[in-house]
Motif scaffolding. Structure first.
Motif, PDB file in Angstrom:
ATOM      1  N   LEU A   1      84.561 -17.115   3.261  1.00 17.10           N
ATOM      2  CA  LEU A   1      83.975 -16.584   2.029  1.00 17.10           C
ATOM      3  C   LEU A   1      82.499 -16.236   2.263  1.00 17.10           C
ATOM      4  CD1 LEU A   1      84.327 -16.099  -1.121  1.00 17.10           C
ATOM      5  CD2 LEU A   1      83.318 -18.357  -1.397  1.00 17.10           C
TER       6      LEU A   1
ATOM      7  N   VAL B   1      81.587 -30.904   4.838  1.00 16.45           N
ATOM      8  CA  VAL B   1      81.617 -29.455   5.092  1.00 16.45           C
ATOM      9  C   VAL B   1      81.514 -28.611   3.821  1.00 16.45           C
ATOM     10  CG1 VAL B   1      82.926 -27.591   6.177  1.00 16.45           C
ATOM     11  CG2 VAL B   1      83.100 -29.911   7.087  1.00 16.45           C
ATOM     12  N   PRO B   2      80.407 -27.872   3.659  1.00 17.52           N
ATOM     13  CA  PRO B   2      80.310 -26.952   2.517  1.00 17.52           C
ATOM     14  C   PRO B   2      81.395 -25.879   2.619  1.00 17.52           C
ATOM     15  CG  PRO B   2      78.207 -27.119   3.700  1.00 17.52           C
ATOM     16  CD  PRO B   2      79.232 -27.803   4.533  1.00 17.52           C
ATOM     17  N   GLY B   3      81.971 -25.535   1.499  1.00 14.95           N
ATOM     18  CA  GLY B   3      83.038 -24.523   1.493  1.00 14.95           C
ATOM     19  C   GLY B   3      84.398 -25.157   1.255  1.00 14.95           C
ATOM     20  N   LEU B   4      84.523 -26.450   1.564  1.00 16.99           N
ATOM     21  CA  LEU B   4      85.787 -27.134   1.301  1.00 16.99           C
ATOM     22  C   LEU B   4      85.698 -27.874  -0.028  1.00 16.99           C
ATOM     23  CD1 LEU B   4      86.547 -28.839   4.760  1.00 16.99           C
ATOM     24  CD2 LEU B   4      87.424 -26.651   3.886  1.00 16.99           C
ATOM     25  N   VAL B   5      86.838 -27.959  -0.715  1.00 20.56           N
ATOM     26  CA  VAL B   5      86.973 -28.867  -1.847  1.00 20.56           C
ATOM     27  C   VAL B   5      87.790 -30.035  -1.311  1.00 20.56           C
ATOM     28  CG1 VAL B   5      87.926 -29.185  -4.158  1.00 20.56           C
ATOM     29  CG2 VAL B   5      86.928 -26.968  -3.508  1.00 20.56           C
TER      30      VAL B   5
ATOM     31  N   PRO C   1      90.244 -20.963  -6.037  1.00 19.75           N
ATOM     32  CA  PRO C   1      90.121 -19.821  -5.141  1.00 19.75           C
ATOM     33  C   PRO C   1      89.638 -20.236  -3.747  1.00 19.75           C
ATOM     34  CG  PRO C   1      88.294 -19.883  -6.703  1.00 19.75           C
ATOM     35  CD  PRO C   1      89.189 -21.027  -7.058  1.00 19.75           C
ATOM     36  N   ASP C   2      89.243 -21.485  -3.608  1.00 21.09           N
ATOM     37  CA  ASP C   2      88.665 -21.962  -2.349  1.00 21.09           C
ATOM     38  C   ASP C   2      89.594 -22.990  -1.692  1.00 21.09           C
ATOM     39  OD1 ASP C   2      86.293 -20.453  -2.806  1.00 21.09           O
ATOM     40  OD2 ASP C   2      85.697 -21.956  -4.269  1.00 21.09           O
TER      41      ASP C   2
ATOM     42  N   ARG D   1      84.041 -33.734  -2.490  1.00 19.47           N
ATOM     43  CA  ARG D   1      83.164 -32.566  -2.400  1.00 19.47           C
ATOM     44  C   ARG D   1      83.739 -31.468  -3.249  1.00 19.47           C
ATOM     45  NH1 ARG D   1      79.377 -29.458   0.398  1.00 19.47           N
ATOM     46  NH2 ARG D   1      78.692 -31.133   1.727  1.00 19.47           N
ATOM     47  N   PRO D   2      82.977 -30.776  -4.082  1.00 22.03           N
ATOM     48  CA  PRO D   2      81.602 -31.134  -4.444  1.00 22.03           C
ATOM     49  C   PRO D   2      81.608 -32.390  -5.316  1.00 22.03           C
ATOM     50  CG  PRO D   2      82.279 -29.018  -5.429  1.00 22.03           C
ATOM     51  CD  PRO D   2      83.466 -29.575  -4.737  1.00 22.03           C
TER      52      PRO D   2
ATOM     53  N   PHE E   1      77.979 -17.798  -2.008  1.00 27.96           N
ATOM     54  CA  PHE E   1      79.148 -17.543  -1.144  1.00 27.96           C
ATOM     55  C   PHE E   1      79.622 -18.779  -0.387  1.00 27.96           C
ATOM     56  CE2 PHE E   1      76.479 -13.543  -0.689  1.00 27.96           C
ATOM     57  CZ  PHE E   1      77.018 -12.942  -1.805  1.00 27.96           C
ATOM     58  N   VAL E   2      79.346 -19.956  -0.953  1.00 26.99           N
ATOM     59  CA  VAL E   2      79.907 -21.165  -0.349  1.00 26.99           C
ATOM     60  C   VAL E   2      81.183 -21.534  -1.107  1.00 26.99           C
ATOM     61  CG1 VAL E   2      79.520 -23.586   0.201  1.00 26.99           C
ATOM     62  CG2 VAL E   2      77.665 -21.933   0.483  1.00 26.99           C
ATOM     63  N   TYR E   3      81.075 -21.474  -2.450  1.00 27.48           N
ATOM     64  CA  TYR E   3      82.264 -21.628  -3.298  1.00 27.48           C
ATOM     65  C   TYR E   3      82.339 -20.419  -4.205  1.00 27.48           C
ATOM     66  CZ  TYR E   3      82.372 -26.464  -1.759  1.00 27.48           C
ATOM     67  OH  TYR E   3      82.437 -27.591  -0.988  1.00 27.48           O
ATOM     68  N   SER E   4      83.535 -20.062  -4.588  1.00 26.00           N
ATOM     69  CA  SER E   4      83.710 -18.888  -5.440  1.00 26.00           C
ATOM     70  C   SER E   4      83.007 -19.056  -6.774  1.00 26.00           C
ATOM     71  CB  SER E   4      85.189 -18.633  -5.692  1.00 26.00           C
ATOM     72  OG  SER E   4      85.852 -18.562  -4.470  1.00 26.00           O
TER      73      SER E   4
END
Lengths: 327, 359
Positions: free
Chosen positions: A104, A142-146, A167-168, A241-242, B352-355
């Motif tokens: 993303l 890790v940023p970007g993961l839930v 969406p992630d 996370r978050p 752009f890290v989370y939607s």
């Protein structure tokens, strides 16, 4: 509200089944999820019900099939990828971190990766040092993961459904230790929120922050302590996370004491993160030093007595809290 | 008018009408667009244009790198143009393409805007990935170009997954992925090949064998150096082609695409090629002989194809000059676009890290 008794395994299975019924784009893939019925029998019967297109057995290629899940998610599907245990997920770490968590951002917001990776973790079956770990903190870094942790039966039943709407990319931790455990849950239990921590038990004397395998152990300890006149507020982080810090910061501001309980190794674990936030935000509310009960820093050993000794038990929680309360 | 009459489109009995003429012209142009070969040699000249554009774009990129307009890693595609152009011409606009960190050529061949690529390499907000990716991470979902992937072989499993999705969705599209021979030594290559064959998904694996994995030669990295033979282990149809020859690559790619569409199975195409420039701008090229580079330069795909078209009377020297001018103008425009681009404000760092933009 009508309640039904259900094992943790059955709760997981019902969640997956409902997800498959809800959305045609959803499919399950993983090692032994189909013909074998799931390494831990979670997906037993689903192949017969939904067919091989939607319950896909895969070869032992963790990087390959996790990556394929990422690609399928990018191209409009909603894959549920099962990694048999968290130990095997290291073989797919490249895909999870370098691709799922990164696309993303790297694409300037163009590409979503809406997939859910479920993985079993933790002790409980004497599976020794390559099948038993609690590595939630690796992923929570890790940023970007839930990163979700299903520490109760209702979360086992319902977190997946909400995760599939994200969406992630979502990492969903499930706990081998609890699979056969029976609990009562609402007969109409369904999708669960995946943004907030939950107060599992109200208390005024001390805040106990935990997740995963720690939740029931902490509630058991809180029950015992209540009979001794100590009211423990038990908070299940649920989302690593978050992280939702408001819930535990508010609780600490009320009780002025905090203990973190987790199965993951002590150094660099979730406790360290929770403590940092408490110190940063509500330091002056504290009446006593923060304490943590974490996994002992050893690869999980095989014999039962050593396996049990390597993670905090309910009696450890009781004695630690009594000390913290000056008893 | 002359144009229309020459095409024999309008009957002699028709009278010109200012109202409907544009309409007729539009219909005519749509019809022309549907027929791929619009006039003799036009498609061929277009492919030549793409190769020349890639070459010049890369030369300009090197120049902008020395001016420190482009930073980080910069991997140039010079020498390998026939592969990207030859393979991409076989694909449709809807087909997915995934590539490596040496992907400017593939992006241009897939018709990504050259200005958006240059701006990306500058790190500007107007770049195709909003500047977040740089040279190694070009993305444009609108044209089905999915990177710009810089973990060697890391995109191969995703490639299989995208093809799996399109199969489930019953879309008649191919996923094409480019990778180097270095990637063919990674476990993910073998996992992806097995999965693609097992699931019978429409993937075109294109190995660009440029003989060096960074600075380590093929003979030091692969026990079996006829890479196409690796397809056999997975019952994947495979073929090796001279990657310095546009005609050969195009034919092989057309055959591969036809095979994939007819059989609903993956295909493994090895293009034997060579990069004329160092691995990246940091590379001192201690591992190969200058003579070897010079020998390969004699196989340069661009003059070879130019000569072929001239012999076939599909190209004139004048047309080459015109193309060069056109390319010069396009690249100049791209550089101006990048130069005039803007820097993303630091306040937007965590975008752009989370939607949903959660912190």
């Amino acid at each position: 509200m009508e309640m039904v008794k259900m094992t943790y395994r059955e709760a997981l299975k019902q969640g997956i089944r409902e997800a498959l019924l809800n959305d045609e784009r959803v499919f399950l893939m993983g090692e032994d999820v189909g013909h074998y019925g799931g390494a831990f029998a979670v997906s037993k019967g689903l192949l017969q019900e939904f067919g091989a297109e939607r319950i896909m057995d895969v070869p032992l290629s963790e990087s390959g099939f996790v990556g394929a899940g990422i690609g399928a998610a990018m191209a409009g599907m909603k894959p549920i990828v099962e990694v048999m245990t968290v130990n095997f997920s290291l073989l797919a770490m490249d895909q999870i971190i370098n691709n799922a968590a990164t696309l993303l951002h790297m694409s300037g917001g163009q590409l979503n990766v809406p997939l859910v990776i479920r993985m079993g973790c933790g002790i409980g079956r004497q599976l020794a040092a390559q099948h038993s770990h609690s590595w939630e903190p690796y992923f929570a870094h890790v940023p970007g993961l839930v990163v979700l942790s299903a520490g109760t039966h209702e979360d086992a039943r319902g977190m997946l459904l909400t995760a599939l709407k994200s969406p992630d990319p979502v990492i969903l931790f499930e706990y081998t230790f609890m699979l056969n455990m029976e609990k009562e849950i609402a007969s109409d239990a369904g999708a669960m929120d995946i943004t907030k921590a939950k107060v599992r038990r109200d208390g005024k004397d001390i805040t106990l922050i935990t997740y995963g395998n720690g939740v029931y152990k902490s509630l058991e300890a809180a029950e015992e302590l209540s009979s001794q006149g100590i009211e423990v507020e038990v908070i299940d982080l649920r989302i690593l996370r978050p992280m939702d810090e408001e819930t535990f910061l508010a609780s600490v501001a009320k009780t002025h004491r905090a203990l973190v309980v987790e199965d993951a190794w002590r150094s660099g674990g979730m406790a360290a993160e929770v403590f940092s936030r408490i110190i940063e935000k509500v330091f002056f509310e504290l009446d006593a030093p923060l304490q943590r009960l974490c996994g002992v820093e050893v690869p999980i050993p095989y014999p039962r007595h050593l396996e049990e000794a390597s993670v905090p038990q309910s009696q450890d929680i009781v004695s630690t809290i009594r000390k913290m309360m000056g008893l | 008018m002359v144009f229309l009459r020459a095409e024999g489109f309008l009957g002699a009995s028709l009278e010109w009408d200012k109202e409907w003429l544009p309409q007729i012209y539009k219909i005519h142009m749509e019809k022309r667009a549907k027929e791929k070969k619009v006039s003799p040699g036009e498609q061929e000249r277009h492919l030549l244009y793409q190769m020349m554009l890639i070459r010049r774009f890369e030369e300009k990129s090197a120049e902008q790198y020395t001016k420190e307009k482009i930073r980080g890693f910069l991997h140039l595609y010079i020498g390998e143009e026939a592969v990207a152009v030859g393979v991409t011409q076989a694909l449709s606009d809807e087909d997915y393409v995934l590539s490596t960190y040496r992907e400017h050529g593939h992006a241009l061949a897939k018709n990504m805007d050259s200005g958006a690529i240059m701006a990306e390499m500058y790190g500007k907000l107007e770049g195709c990935s909003k500047g977040r990716g740089g040279s190694m991470h070009l993305f444009d979902a609108n044209i089905n170009f999915y990177g710009g992937n810089a973990i060697v072989a890391g995109h191969l499993p995703m490639d299989v997954g995208m093809a799996l999705a399109s199969k489930k969705q019953q879309k008649n599209i191919i996923t094409c992925c480019f990778f180097g021979e270095g990637a063919a030594a990674e476990g993910e290559f073998h996992e992806a090949m097995n999965l693609a064959a097992l699931w019978q998904v429409p993937v075109l694996f294109v190995c660009e064998n440029n003989l060096y994995a960074m600075g380590t030669a093929l003979k030091y990295t692969h026990a079996m150096q006829d890479l196409e033979k690796k397809g056999g282990a997975y019952e994947i149809e495979a073929y090796a082609v001279d990657g310095m020859d546009l005609i050969a690559v195009s034919k092989a790619a057309n055959d591969a695409v036809k095979y994939i569409k007819t059989n609903n199975r993956p295909y493994f195409l090895v293009c034997n090629t060579y990069r004329f420039r160092p691995h990246s701008m940091f590379d001192a090229e201690l591992y190969r002989d200058k003579k070897e580079v010079e020998e390969w330069k004699k196989k340069d795909p661009i003059p070879k194809y130019q000569q072929h078209l001239i012999n076939k009377k599909l190209l004139s020297k004048k047309q080459i000059d015109e193309m060069e001018k056109q390319i010069e103008a396009e690249i100049k425009k791209a550089v101006i676009f990048a130069d005039e681009g803007s820097w993303e404000p630091i306040e937007d760092l965590t975008k752009f890290v989370y939607s949903g933009q959660k912190a």
